[in-house]
Structures are given as structure tokens and as C-alpha cells.
Design an enzyme around this catalytic site. Structure first.
Site, PDB file in Angstrom:
ATOM      1  N   HIS A 404     -29.869 -12.188  30.068  1.00 42.82           N
ATOM      2  CA  HIS A 404     -29.836 -11.585  28.733  1.00 42.82           C
ATOM      3  C   HIS A 404     -30.495 -12.501  27.702  1.00 42.82           C
ATOM      4  CE1 HIS A 404     -27.947 -10.664  24.808  1.00 42.82           C
ATOM      5  NE2 HIS A 404     -28.118  -9.414  25.209  1.00 42.82           N
ATOM      6  N   CYS A 712     -42.491  -3.866  36.103  1.00 43.37           N
ATOM      7  CA  CYS A 712     -41.948  -4.203  34.781  1.00 43.37           C
ATOM      8  C   CYS A 712     -40.963  -5.363  34.872  1.00 43.37           C
ATOM      9  CB  CYS A 712     -41.311  -2.996  34.122  1.00 43.37           C
ATOM     10  SG  CYS A 712     -40.019  -2.250  35.113  1.00 43.37           S
TER      11      CYS A 712
END
Ligand code: PEP
Ligand code: MG
Length: 763
Positions: A404, A712
Site C-alpha cells: 500500500h 499492470c
């Protein structure tokens, strides 16, 4: 210190005067001297401040108090800071200094001019020491009384607790630190904005101008999406413009303060700047860039036909400063150019920043995080994002390149080092450190970069944007990063992670459902996705449905209802959760439907974590049931579980329009290496033969059937991997914002090589 007047006008300031007028004063003086239209200003010099201390008789008492202070004693620091500031404010400014300031003010304009009063701190031996932002600024000041008061308050702010602490830590003697004060006409701009004199990422001679109505705070604070204009300095023409919908503007209110006004009617969608105005700004930008021999980041304002340049500073993103490696000797006086390395981790987001450490053990601690601090924590989570926006760098104990903290920092353009294992133990609250987010290193103190060489070579000799046959797209997680992402010239968005948008709402999707607030949730989602679509008109944007592991929801309102899972990475996330939580899925689909209905047919939807074609079939059937014309919208999948690579032919038969490798997960699930676990981070191997074989297999199948095949995951931001993928036939590569130029170059080089090889074979 040589005799120096109490007041100097910008026109009188020379480079050598920096110790008298501070960095800010000197920079305004220099801009004035090269003919830039800087708003009228004078500087109350550092010598005026010293004379004030001496003539009022407070000098000795003030410095004695500071000398006896132990800055590590927080209570004492706060109390001495208060006492010393009170002392500065308790005495009258000597008459002759008052007179000179008010005389200068009177010369600014007949009926009183509204001014901004800004501190500009200096130190005798290091005039530009990083004092920026530690002293006060007062806006919208009118009249002698308020002006003198603001000047005196700026002087007092030299002794704010944070400033005293910072100087002590950096080894500055308070007696040698001074403060100058800039008194500048406040421009009541009708339009304002910023410009980059060269492309901030590629360094091409393209001036990027952003503009909105009213005062510049609207853009700087991010409360309005500005118009974006691209001016090509070679052809001297505006080559691209994106006219945003401007919902508000900020205007001055009364004699003090500002207010926000909602925009209605034409002004909302009207272009802020004419081509002639863009050209004029770009030419002024060029003057600054030529003078400083470096691309500049400039603040501008326009009133009627008058253009003003408010600030100019070097762009730092084109050419990053190098920082010496560990063990480098300390130079000079124990501060400055070199530093001692304290810690190492993975460089997760490039850039270099210095600041004060704030250790965050719990989201409650984020209230202590101030602008420019360095956030140090075990691992960031979504409720820390507001604080992450304020900081100058981020350091974590845990995590790898795809955690994150890494993803969000890259989006925010904030330097970050992750996976240091022990930052929260080794670093101390209040400690000043420098973070190098490229190399993954952390230094003690403010480590300065070597002086910039004239003209960044990448900027000066940058070629025109390379055209590649393989599409080069960009990944986006935060709508606020959309403009930066679009400025890379990417061919679309290969992954929009909506969970970051949802996790920022502070309430779980389940909470909205349970409280009958679905409309609010749909509205948030619609608005966030639309911001990204607006930044990429006519280019594909693949929006991924929700993929947040249950542990990331835990701290949110409603998070107490999330199941506790032993292994959230293998748990209830991605499409499997949406299929079993139709209400949650339906809210997302509703937002997509409204965007399609609004004409955004460049929106494609991508399903995460699919492991069997039946999941795709089921998701599509549910969408159809909710009224989506599934035959005519673009639906595809992430290939991030080995099963989906192995079964790719079956997915193609089931009707996917595209597939995109989510290598972050594909690697962890193929190799059984937890992507967020720093203990095994060195075994996380993107180029493992098993991973490459799965990818190669899936690309071949997609090519055979004419299905767009992309990547991606983070591996797509590695030039070597990108070249390998192009060599194996991938149709597009989606990379992080910061990686686009190098990926574009790697892709182009590989394509050229393939063509050359073919030509030679046929020769
Ligand atoms: C991936 O797994 O590679 C991916 C792009 O998705 P995320 O990082 O959000 O899991
Ligand atoms: Mg994934």
C-alpha cells in the site's frame, strides 16, 4: 555585517544581499532584475531585525534564554518558545525603523495597498538553509498598524518551537540566525495557476500551464481541477488543451481572508486562458528557465491584461539529485553535503526529501503529522492517506514494491522507502532525516544534493515524444493523480484501482448498504472515476472492480463486521467477494452504468482475482441483469492467479475482450512468496522462469485470438521486463506514472530492434 538599510526594494537587491533579505527576498529580487513582472515589494532587512533587538534592549535576555534550553525537553521547548515570542512582541519597534517601513509602504500606493507579509529567514553562514515554511506569512494586510504588527509577528515566529528545535538539531547558533520580512502587493488575481517551463517528466520543451479562476490557492490546495494547456516552445503554439469543469473559485473577502464561491453557468466550462495568454506565460517561463539554466515550476496570476510571476523554483522531477552512498565522509561543518546512513530498505517511490520524523503507531497519531514531516510507520493503511498527502516522505518497516505505502507514495509523487524492518525502532520522533526514495536509503540530518549542473541534459536534448507500436499506458489509484498521469502522454489507463478511492471514504461498502446510503457511495465512485476519465478523453481507461483484502477494511467504520481471516491475500477479495455480495457489486456497476450513459464509452471494466471462466460469465450475467448492454461494453480480466493463465483459452471463449497481467499477485501465487513480507522479499522474483512461462503462454493465446493483452503489475514498470514482454508479443504495457518515460524508451528500443532484426533477416 556591513551597514545595510532597514528597507530594500526588490529593484535594489543584488545576489550578494541574500544574507540581508533571505532566500525568498533574494529570489524575488533576482526575478525582478531579469525583467519578470513580479508584484511590487520591499524587504525589511535582517539588519532591521537586529537593530530592533539591540535598540529595544531585549537581545541579551532573549539569547540567554535560548542558550539554557534543552530542546529535547518538550515542555521547556514550548515554554521558552512562548516566552521569547512574547518578549519580541512586548516591545515597540524603534521609531526610525517604524518610519522607514511605513514610508516604504506609503510609496507602494496612495490609498493603502493590500499586502502579503512573509518571513524570509537567513543564517549568516548559510543563507539558504532549509528554513522554508517554518516562519509565518500574513495575507491580506492593510494599513500601517496591521503592517507593523505583521512584521513584528514574523520576527517573533523565528522563535517558534519547531524552528528552535530544527536549528538546534542542525547545529545553528541562534545568535547567527536572522529574519527578513518581504512586504509584497497582494495580487487579486482574476485567474491564476502554475506552469512547468519544460515537461515535468520527460523534460521536452513543452510548457505545461494549469489555470483556474480566482486566487491560486484553489489549484495549490487541490480543491479545483484546473484547465491544462500544453505549449510547444519549438512551434510556439498551443498543441493541447484540456478544459476542466471548474466547480469553485477562491476570491479575497473583505479586508482579510478569502472565500469559496460556487461557479455557475458559462464560467464553469469556459477556458481560463486564451492562446495568447498561454503563449505570454510560456515566454516568461522561458526567460526564467534560461536565466536559471534549469526548468522552473512557476506560480502566476493575471489581473485584467497584467500578468504577474509570483514564484519560480527549479523542477526537481526531471533530474533527481544524487546522494552519496553509505560511509561518505561528513563535509564542512558537520551538516550540509554528506550524511551518515541510518537505514536501508527498498526504494519504492523516487525523490529525495528531508524533514522531521513522526512515528505513527496508530491512525490517531496522524494528527501530529504536519506539512513536510516524514511519516514513519510499520505499514501504512488507507486511513493514513490524508496524512500521507501532507508529508514530504514515507518510511515503513514492512512491505515491498507493491505494498500500500509503495503504490500510494508513487501516485502522490512522494519519496518512500519501504521494508526497512526497523525504522520505527531506530528512528526517533522529531529527528531530522533525509530519505532517498530511489536508492532506498535514509540519512541522518539534512543531506544536501550536490549543486545542480547547468541545464539538465535530459531536458535540453530531450527528443520529441517517442511513438511506440505497443501502447504505453499508466496505472492510477488516486483520482488526484489523474492529471499527473495524463501529463505523461500515456495511451490510456491500464489499471484504475478503485479500492483506494473507496478505502478513502472511511466507511466500508457494507456500511453504506446497511445504512441505506448506497446513493452516496455510488456518487463518490462516479465522481472519482469521472475525474480520471476526464483526464484521458478518447483513450481507454480500464477500471478494476473492488479488490481490497478484508484486513484493509478493518479500521473503517463498518470494519468490525469484516471476517477475520488467517490469510487475507488468499481470502475474500476481488471478484469472488463481489459475486457473493451482489449489493456491493451492484453499487459499482451502477456507477459504471451512469458513466457509460454520460458518454464515457472509453471506460472498460476489469475483474480482479478471477480463477475460473465461470466467474467471468457469472459477473457478466449479473451486469446484464442490472441493465448493462454487455455485448457492447469492454469487459476483461486480470491474469494474476496461475489458473487464469493456464485457462486463458477458456476465458477467451467465454468472451473476455482483454487480459492484463497482475504480476504483483501472479508472482506471489506462483512462487508462494507473500508480496508484503519483507522477510522473503529477496525471493520475490518477477523473472522466475515459471512466471515467465505462464505469461508467455497467455500472451500467445491472446495474440492468436486477437485479444488485447497487457500488464499492470509493478513488473511492467521495469524496463527490462517491458522489453521482454514486447519481445514476446504483448499489446500494451501499463506502468507507474514515474516510470512512463523509461518504459516508453525501453519499448521503443525493443521494437526498433525487432524491426532491424527482421530487415536483416530479409536482406
Ligand atoms: C497485481 O496483482 O499485479 C495488481 C496490479 O493488482 P494489485 O497490486 O492491486 O493486487
Ligand atoms: Mg492483484
Amino acid at each position: 555585517m556591513k551597514e545595510m538599510p532597514n528597507v530594500l526594494w526588490l529593484e535594489e537587491i543584488k545576489k550578494e544581499d541574500i544574507v540581508s533579505v533571505g532566500g525568498k527576498g533574494a529570489s524575488l529580487g533576482e526575478m525582478t532584475s531579469i525583467g519578470l513582472p513580479v508584484p511590487k515589494a520591499f524587504v525589511v532587512t535582517a539588519q532591521a531585525f537586529r537593530r530592533f533587538l539591540v535598540e529595544t534592549g531585549i537581545e541579551e535576555a532573549l539569547f540567554r534564554r535560548l542558550e539554557r534550553l534543552d530542546v529535547e525537553d518538550n515542555g521547556a521547548l514550548e515554554s521558552v518558545s512562548r516566552d521569547v515570542q512574547d518578549l519580541v512582541l512586548s516591545v515597540e519597534i524603534p521609531d526610525h525603523i517604524r518610519q522607514e517601513i511605513t514610508d516604504a509602504y506609503a510609496r507602494m500606493g496612495a490609498d493603502g495597498t493590500v499586502v502579503a507579509v512573509r518571513s524570509s529567514a537567513t543564517a549568516e553562514d548559510l543563507p539558504e538553509a532549509s528554513f522554508a515554511g517554518q516562519q509565518e506569512t500574513y495575507l491580506n494586510i492593510l494599513g500601517d498598524v496591521d503592517l507593523l504588527d505583521a512584521v513584528q509577528r514574523c520576527w517573533a515566529s523565528l522563535y517558534g518551537a519547531r524552528a528552535i528545535y530544527y536549528r538546534a538539531k542542525q547545529g545553528f547558533d541562534d545568535r547567527s540566525v536572522n529574519i527578513a520580512v518581504v512586504v509584497q502587493e497582494l495580487i487579486r488575481s482574476e485567474k491564476s495557476g502554475v506552469m512547468f517551463t519544460s515537461h515535468p517528466v520527460t523534460g521536452e520543451p513543452l510548457t505545461i500551464v494549469e489555470g483556474s479562476w480566482g486566487l491560486g490557492e484553489a489549484i495549490v490546495s487541490g480543491s479545483v481541477s484546473p484547465d491544462n494547456y500544453v505549449f510547444d516552445l519549438r512551434s510556439e503554439r498551443v498543441v493541447d488543451r484540456l478544459i476542466a469543469e471548474k466547480e469553485i473559485m477562491i476570491i479575497p473577502e473583505g479586508e482579510h481572508g478569502t472565500k469559496i464561491v460556487d461557479l455557475t453557468g458559462e464560467q464553469r466550462t469556459a477556458p481560463v486562458l486564451s492562446d495568447a495568454e498561454v503563449a505570454r506565460l510560456a515566454m516568461l517561463g522561458k526567460i526564467a528557465e534560461d536565466h536559471y539554466s534549469n526548468p522552473q515550476d512557476i506560480e502566476w496570476a493575471i489581473v485584467g491584461s497584467d500578468v504577474f510571476i509570483l514564484q519560480s523554483r527549479p523542477i526537481t522531477t526531471i533530474r533527481r539529485p544524487e546522494i552519496p552512498r553509505a560511509g561518505a565522509e561528513s563535509a564542512g561543518k558537520g551538516r550540509g553535503t554528506f550524511g551518515v546512513m541510518l537505514l536501508e530498505g527498498q526504494g519504492a517511490s523516487p525523490g529525495v526529501a528531508s524533514g522531521r520524523v513522526v512515528i505513527v503507531r496508530d491512525v490517531k497519531d496522524t494528527s501530529a503529522v504536519k506539512d513536510g514531516d516524514i511519516l514513519v510507520t510499520k505499514m501504512t493503511n488507507p486511513d493514513m492517506v490524508p496524512a500521507m498527502r501532507r508529508v514530504s516522505a514515507i518510511v515503513t518497516d514492512e512491505g515491498g514494491m507493491t505494498c500500500h505505502a509503495a503504490i500510494v507514495s508513487r501516485e502522490l509523487g512522494t519519496p518512500a522507502v519501504v521494508g526497512t524492518k526497523k525504522a520505527t525502532k531506530i528512528l526517533k520522533d522529531g529527528q531530522i532525516i533525509t530519505v532517498d526514495g530511489e536508492k532506498g536509503t535514509i540519512y541522518e540530518g539534512v543531506v544536501e544534493a550536490p549543486a545542480a549542473a547547468p541545464a539538465a541534459p535530459t531536458a535540453a536534448a530531450a527528443p520529441a515524444q517517442v511513438i511506440t507500436g505497443t501502447l504505453v499506458k499508466v496505472n492510477v489509484s488516486l483520482p488526484e493523480a489523474a492529471q499527473r498521469a495524463a501529463a505523461t502522454g500515456a495511451d490510456g489507463v491500464g489499471l484504475l484501482r478503485i479500492e483506494h478511492l473507496i478505502l478513502g471514504l472511511a466507511k466500508t461498502p457494507g456500511w453504506y448498504i446497511d445504512h441505506g446510503e448506497e446513493e452516496e457511495f455510488i456518487g463518490e465512485l462516479y465522481g472519482g472515476i469521472k475525474t480520471v476519465l476526464d483526464a484521458f478523453p478518447g483513450k481507454p481507461v480500464w477500471v478494476r472492480t473492488l479488490d481490497a483484502p478484508t484486513d484493509e477494511f478493518r479500521n473503517m467504520e463498518g470494519g468490525q463486521d469484516e471476517p477475520i481471516e488467517h490469510n487475507p491475500m488468499l481470502g475474500w477479495r476481488g471478484i469472488r467477494r463481489d459475486l457473493r455480495s451482489p449489493d456491493q457489486f451492484r453499487m459499482q456497476v451502477e456507477a459504471f452504468k451512469r458513466l457509460w450513459a454520460a458518454g464515457y464509452d472509453n471506460l472498460g471494466v476489469m475483474f480482479p482475482m478471477v480463477n475460473h471462466p465461470r466467474e467471468f460469465v457469472q459477473a457478466r450475467a449479473m451486469m446484464k441483469g442490472w441493465g448493462v448492454d454487455v455485448e457492447n461494453v469492454t469487459l476483461g480480466i486480470m491474469v494474476e492467479i496461475p489458473s487464469s493463465a493456464i485457462l486463458i483459452e477458456d476465458f477467451i471463449k467465454a468472451g473476455i475482450r482483454f487480459a492484463s497481467f497482475g504480476t504483483n499477485d501472479l508472482i506471489q501465487y506462483t512462487l508462494a512468496i507473500d508480496r508484503n513480507n519483507e522477510n522473503v522479499a529477496d525471493m520475490y522474483e518477477p523473472e522466475h522462469p515459471a512466471v515467465l512461462r505462464l505469461i508467455d503462454y497467455a500472451i500467445k493465446a491472446c495474440r492468436e485470438h486477437g485479444i488485447e493483452c497487457s500488464i499492470c503489475g509493478q513488473a511492467g514498470s521495469d524496463p527490462k521486463m517491458a522489453a521482454w514482454l514486447v519481445g514476446h508479443g504483448i499489446t500494451s504495457v501499463s506502468a507507474n506514472i514515474d516510470a512512463i518515460p523509461r518504459i516508453r524508451e525501453a519499448v521503443a528500443r525493443k521494437e526498433q530492434q525487432i524491426l532491424l532484426d527482421a530487415a536483416r533477416r530479409n536482406a
